[in-house]
Structures are given as structure tokens and as C-alpha cells.
Design a protein around this motif. Structure first.
Motif, short mmCIF file in Angstrom:
data_model
loop_
_atom_site.label_atom_id
_atom_site.label_comp_id
_atom_site.label_asym_id
_atom_site.label_seq_id
_atom_site.Cartn_x
_atom_site.Cartn_y
_atom_site.Cartn_z
N LEU A 128 0.83 -1.21 0.00
CA LEU A 128 0.00 0.00 0.00
C LEU A 128 0.87 1.26 0.00
O LEU A 128 0.63 2.20 -0.78
CB LEU A 128 -0.93 -0.01 1.21
N GLU A 129 1.88 1.28 0.85
CA GLU A 129 2.72 2.47 0.93
C GLU A 129 3.49 2.70 -0.35
O GLU A 129 3.63 3.85 -0.82
CB GLU A 129 3.66 2.36 2.13
N ALA A 130 4.01 1.64 -0.95
CA ALA A 130 4.72 1.78 -2.22
C ALA A 130 3.81 2.28 -3.32
O ALA A 130 4.28 2.84 -4.32
CB ALA A 130 5.34 0.44 -2.63
N SER A 131 2.49 2.12 -3.10
CA SER A 131 1.49 2.57 -4.07
C SER A 131 0.98 3.96 -3.77
O SER A 131 0.07 4.45 -4.45
CB SER A 131 0.32 1.58 -4.09
N GLY A 132 1.52 4.59 -2.73
CA GLY A 132 1.09 5.93 -2.38
C GLY A 132 -0.09 5.99 -1.44
O GLY A 132 -0.76 7.03 -1.33
N VAL A 133 -0.37 4.88 -0.74
CA VAL A 133 -1.47 4.83 0.21
C VAL A 133 -0.88 4.66 1.61
O VAL A 133 -0.31 3.61 1.93
CB VAL A 133 -2.44 3.67 -0.10
N GLY A 134 -1.02 5.68 2.44
CA GLY A 134 -0.44 5.63 3.78
C GLY A 134 -0.38 7.02 4.37
O GLY A 134 -1.02 7.96 3.88
N SER A 135 0.38 7.16 5.43
CA SER A 135 0.53 8.46 6.08
C SER A 135 1.24 9.43 5.13
O SER A 135 2.33 9.15 4.63
CB SER A 135 1.36 8.29 7.36
N ASP A 159 4.74 9.70 -4.14
CA ASP A 159 3.56 10.53 -4.38
C ASP A 159 2.38 9.97 -3.61
O ASP A 159 2.09 8.77 -3.68
CB ASP A 159 3.23 10.56 -5.87
N VAL A 160 1.69 10.83 -2.88
CA VAL A 160 0.58 10.40 -2.03
C VAL A 160 -0.70 10.33 -2.86
O VAL A 160 -1.15 11.33 -3.43
CB VAL A 160 0.39 11.35 -0.84
N ARG A 161 -1.27 9.13 -2.91
CA ARG A 161 -2.56 8.95 -3.57
C ARG A 161 -3.72 9.04 -2.57
O ARG A 161 -4.75 9.63 -2.85
CB ARG A 161 -2.59 7.59 -4.28
N VAL A 162 -3.54 8.42 -1.42
CA VAL A 162 -4.55 8.46 -0.37
C VAL A 162 -3.82 8.63 0.96
O VAL A 162 -2.95 7.82 1.30
CB VAL A 162 -5.41 7.18 -0.31
#
Length: 552
Positions: free
Chosen positions: A283-290, A300-303
Motif C-alpha cells: 500500500l505504501e509503495a502505491s502511495g497509500v499511507g501516512s 507521491d501520495v494517492r490516499v
């Protein structure tokens, strides 16, 4: 051809989903799994060899950072690195969790997730075999209302179950200590001394894994594709304009280390089933996290989801061993006592409950400070619910196992620790020491005391029968290991409490990404984790397929 479903991980939950979702021949299902198909490995198939797989090529052997509360030791987490995942190398025990624990998920924000709604799935996936007359005499019990007969997962009392008087001796000793007998712990009430069924096909005496139950029989389906590879991250559509993020596929490395990708159909879904220790990293590698954490990593932050990777929980584990008067090699003795706070604290229970409650704000502050991502108020709210489970609902907080072979061993662990992350074990020293004392007291109490001639580990000079709290605390810090029942790192809770997925197991802020594995379980569970994972995965398949999931 784009896939309708991409499943990351061919472990316990991933294979249940692969089985259910590929049942429609017009649906294309792709499963990405880095581990091999090791179905003929005798250390996997033979239940008597189940302890030989740690630190081998089929074990991820995840290592922690040095733990300040464990004398700066690095501890290791076992997890299956093969098709079938940890169901191929675990201890095979099969007891479901307690009713109040499942019902509590709704309190934490998982609407519709309660015992009544999960119970049909527990039974549907089970193929239970009744105990033999000799096994009944040896303590095995079966309430017909608690078991399914036609599911995929074989559950039985093992043919190697030690018969004779061993069970009655243990049962009598526990009763002397005020712990009752539980003939069948699979109906949602586990407290007491019991014989644990195991995931074994009794006719063949072979391990009943997720691979054997859900993959091998349907592996040749033309619409099901198992790819040997390691998932790296999700691919995203750039056309979202403030809407929920939509995945278009998965980026992965093939078995030779080459970068590849799989495209997703426009109406398709990605389901992450990589386990509680791997799912957050994907998830973090996909931009989902803090957002703060991802920004530091240049991602890049997705969520912005601060709960990703937080709320990690395991169960501290120790073993005391004794020298038996009569060794019993080749036998299986799946005996365990599930003990409550009252069992270990006795007349001090109310005082312990009060002092524990008073400490919750401080513990929550400690966890929040270490995390930096989830608020103290959210953590304290979860802790108060956990306190209620322990002291008002009186669920079991410890499991003490009793095995006999060349030595007699009592492995034991805390079931509902307040610790979060990997460095806060000081919150749980008091109950763990109390469980240690009860375990030691058991083997000094008749008639069980007559089964042994002395201690194997720890020796009397290291840990005498009258050891102080400080001596026990020192011993715990030196010897405690993980139980490898890791969960909670992508919890199914309200977003305000640090949750990562909603009641449909969909990642908050996304339109077509779900998580289905142990990481969605918000709190530690009594019993054995695999039974809960199977039921969650089976219900998740119905949710994904739009099947009514509430019993009539």
C-alpha cells in the motif's frame, strides 16, 4: 487480456478468493505469488514435521528491529513463503475466536461484521470428522451444532492423538486450579481446558492447507492464472479529479527479477492478500499511507491513510519444559487451557482491572507518540473496548498449551495484549508474568506433577518456584519470542480510529482496491488466527460477488 481480479498473495485468504472468484468461467483471475508450489515437501504435508519449516526457504523469516523492551534483541516472525502461505507451515490447530471479540468489530466501525454474520462461513468452509471412540475417551469432544461437514478444509482430531490417562490427569489438575473443562471450544466460547482439533485429513493423516483445500482441486481452470512473482505496487488511473483512486493494474517482478505489469479490466478489482507484514508495504509503495511518512520517502501520495502499517499486534510467547517420567514420541497432544483474567489474577482481578483502566491514557499516549500517525484519543478508545472484553466480557487472555514427547512442554502466550507496534511490550509484562506463574504452578500441582521428574527449562537455579516479579520480568525479556499471529496493520475500523478498510474491505479513498488477510482484523483474537482468516475470506468473496452475506 486484462484481468477481472488481481489477487496479490496465494496464501490462506488469497486462495479462498481465487477459488470462489474463478468459479465463474467468464471471469479472469490472476494471482501473484513469490513462493514456490512445494506441495510434496514432507515437512509441509506430515503434521509430525510441522516444526521443521522455520528458517527454511519456505519461511519469510521477517526480522524486527532491535526491541528495547527485550534487551535489544531482534526477533523473527515466521510466515509461509510458498503457495498456500502460512497455512502450509503453521501449527495446524483450529479453534475459533470468542463471540464478544467478533461482535466488537462493529463497535470499532466495521458495520455488519459480527458473530452471527460470520458464523455461517465458519461452518461452510469446514469438513469436520467426528472423533473416534478412543479419541472421545482421550478428551476429544464434538458438538454437532458447531461444525460443518461438507466444506473444503478438513478438520479432525489427529490419528496420532495420545490416548490413555494423559488427558484426564491434565483435566483434573486444571480443575484443581479452578479452570473448567470445555468439551468443544469451536462454538464461540473457548474458556477452559480443551483438546484442540487440527487441520488434518484424518484418513490420509496429511495437513489440510489452503492450497490443498482451495487451490489444488481447481488449479487447471483455464480462467485462473498463478504467476510466480513479487508484487511491487499498484498502478493508478490519472483521471480521478478528486474522486476515489482507481487502480488499473499491478507492477511486479517476475521470478527472474524482471519488472512486469498486469492490466486490470475497467470494472476489475485488485485484492491485496499478502499478510499483515507485507500488505502495508505494498500500500505504501502505491502511495497509500501516512502523508508525512510517504513524503519523507519521496512517494507521491494517492490516499492519506495514517493507519497503514500501524496497529500491529502479536502475542508474546514463552515455553516452560519438564522431564517426563514416560516419554511419548510420535504422539500429538493438542491440549490447551484458555484462561481468563480471573484465572490468573484471582482475588486481585478487580484491583488489576482498575489499575489497568487508569493506565490506558498513558499507554495510548505512548503508542501515539511512537506512531506519530494515529491520535492518542483513537488508540485510547480502542484500548477501552479491549479492557471491556477482558474484564467485563471475561474473554480468555491467555492460552497455555500442553504437549508431550521426549519432553513435556507448556508453551503459552497472551491473547489480548495492549502492546502495539514492535516496541511497547512493557504494557503487558504484568499479565504475562501471571500466566508464567500459573503455568509453573500447574506442573507443581497434582496429579500433573506426577507426570514429570523435574524442570528442563528454565532450571530451578535460574527461575525458582518462588521467583519474584523482577526475576520473571528479566526472564521474559531474555526469552520471549513472537507467536507469529500478526494482524491489524490495515484494520477494518472507522477511519477516525485509524482504520484502513471499510466494512466491504475496500481501502478508504479507493474505488477498486480491497485488502483481505489478517491485516484487516482490528484486535487480537482468542483461538487460532487461521480459522478467522478463512471465514473472513469466504465472506469477502460473497461481498465482492454481491451475494447476500447476512443469514436469513
Amino acid at each position: 487480456m486484462p484481468a477481472d481480479y488481481i489477487i496479490i498473495g496465494a496464501g490462506t485468504s488469497g486462495l479462498v478468493l481465487a477459488n470462489r472468484l474463478s468459479a465463474n468461467p467468464n471471469t479472469t483471475v490472476v494471482v501473484i505469488e513469490p513462493g514456490p508450489d512445494d506441495r510434496n515437501n514432507p515437512n509441509v504435508t506430515d503434521p509430525l514435521n510441522r516444526g521443521r519449516n522455520a528458517n527454511t526457504s519456505i519461511d519469510w523469516s521477517y526480522k524486527s528491529v532491535p526491541q528495547s523492551q527485550l534487551n535489544n534483541r531482534t526477533v523473527e516472525f515466521t510466515a509461509g513463503k510458498l503457495v498456500g502461505g502460512t497455512s502450509m507451515i503453521n501449527g495446524l490447530m483450529y479453534i475459533r475466536t470468542a463471540v464478544p471479540e467478533i461482535d466488537g468489530w462493529e463497535y470499532l466501525g466495521a458495520t455488519g461484521w459480527n458473530w452471527d454474520n460470520l458464523w455461517p462461513y465458519h461452518k461452510d468452509i469446514e469438513r469436520f470428522t467426528d472423533p473416534t471412540p478412543d479419541q472421545l475417551k482421550a478428551g476429544a469432544g464434538a458438538n454437532p451444532e458447531y461444525h460443518g461437514r461438507s466444506g473444503e478444509v478438513a478438520v479432525s482430531y489427529p490419528p496420532q492423538l495420545l490416548t490413555g490417562s494423559f488427558y484426564s490427569t491434565l483435566a483434573a489438575t486444571w480443575e484443581c486450579l479452578g479452570v473448567p473443562i470445555c468439551q468443544d471450544a469451536n462454538g464461540g466460547k473457548v474458556e477452559g481446558f480443551t483438546v484442540r482439533p487440527m487441520m488434518i485429513d484424518r484418513e490420509s493423516s496429511i495437513r489440510a492447507s489452503a492450497a490443498k483445500a482451495f487451490y489444488y482441486p481447481i488449479a487447471e481452470r483455464s480462467n485462473l492464472h498463478l504467476i510466480r512473482g513479487t508484487a511491487l505496487s499498484l498502478l493508478w488511473s490519472d483521471d480521478f479529479e478528486g474522486k476515489k483512486q482507481v487502480s488499473t493494474g499491478v507492477r511486479y517482478l517476475d521470478s527472474e527479477g524482471n519488472p512486469r505489469s498486469i492490466a486490470l479490466d475497467l470494472s476489475g478489482e485488485v485484492i491485496i492478500a499478502a499478510g499483515a507484514l507485507a500488505t502495508p508495504t505494498i500500500l505504501e509503495a502505491s502511495g497509500v499511507g501516512s502523508q508525512a511518512h510517504l513524503t519523507k520517502l519521496g512517494i507521491d501520495v494517492r490516499v492519506d491513510l495514517p493507519g497503514v502499517g500501524e496497529n500491529l499486534q502479536d502475542q508474546p510467547d514463552l515455553t516452560l519444559s519438564y522431564i517426563p517420567k514416560t516419554p511419548t514420541p510420535g504422539a500429538l497432544t493438542p491440549y490447551a487451557a484458555f484462561i481468563t483474567a480471573r484465572d490468573i489474577f484471582g482475588d486481585r482481578t478487580d484491583d488489576i482491572a482498575e489499575s489497568t483502566k487508569a493506565n490506558l491514557p498513558t499507554w495510548a499516549e505512548t503508542v501515539a507518540s511512537a506512531s506519530g500517525h494515529v491520535s492518542k484519543d483513537a488508540i485510547e478508545s480502542i484500548f477501552r473496548h479491549q479492557h471491556d472484553l477482558i474484564f467485563r466480557k471475561k474473554v480468555a487472555i491467555g492460552e497455555i498449551t500442553l504437549t508431550s514427547s521426549e519432553v513435556i512442554a507448556s508453551e503459552y502466550w497472551s491473547l489480548l495484549p495492549f502492546s502495539r507496534g514492535s516496541i511497547h511490550l512493557n504494557h503487558d509484562i504484568q499479565p504475562f508474568v501471571a500466566i508464567s506463574r500459573l503455568t509453573q504452578k500447574f506442573w507443581a500441582t497434582g496429579p500433573a506433577a506426577d507426570l514429570v521428574t523435574g524442570k528442563e527449562e528454565p532450571k530451578d537455579n535460574e527461575m525458582p518456584s518462588n521467583a519474584t516479579d523482577d526475576q520473571w520480568a528479566s526472564y521474559v525479556k531474555k526469552n520471549m519470542v513472537p507467536n507469529c499471529h500478526v494482524l491489524g496493520t490495515a484494520a477494518m475500523m472507522s477511519r477516525e480510529l485509524g482504520g484502513v478498510v471499510d466494512e466491504e474491505l475496500r481501502v478508504y479513498g479507493t474505488g477498486n482496491v480491497r485488502v483481505v488477510d489478517a491485516s484487516v482484523i482490528p484486535l487480537q483474537v482468542t483461538g487460532h488466527l487461521v480459522s478467522t482468516i478463512y471465514a473472513i475470506a469466504a465472506r469477502a468473496a460473497d461481498i465482492i460477488l454481491g451475494v447476500k452475506t447476512v443469514p436469513a
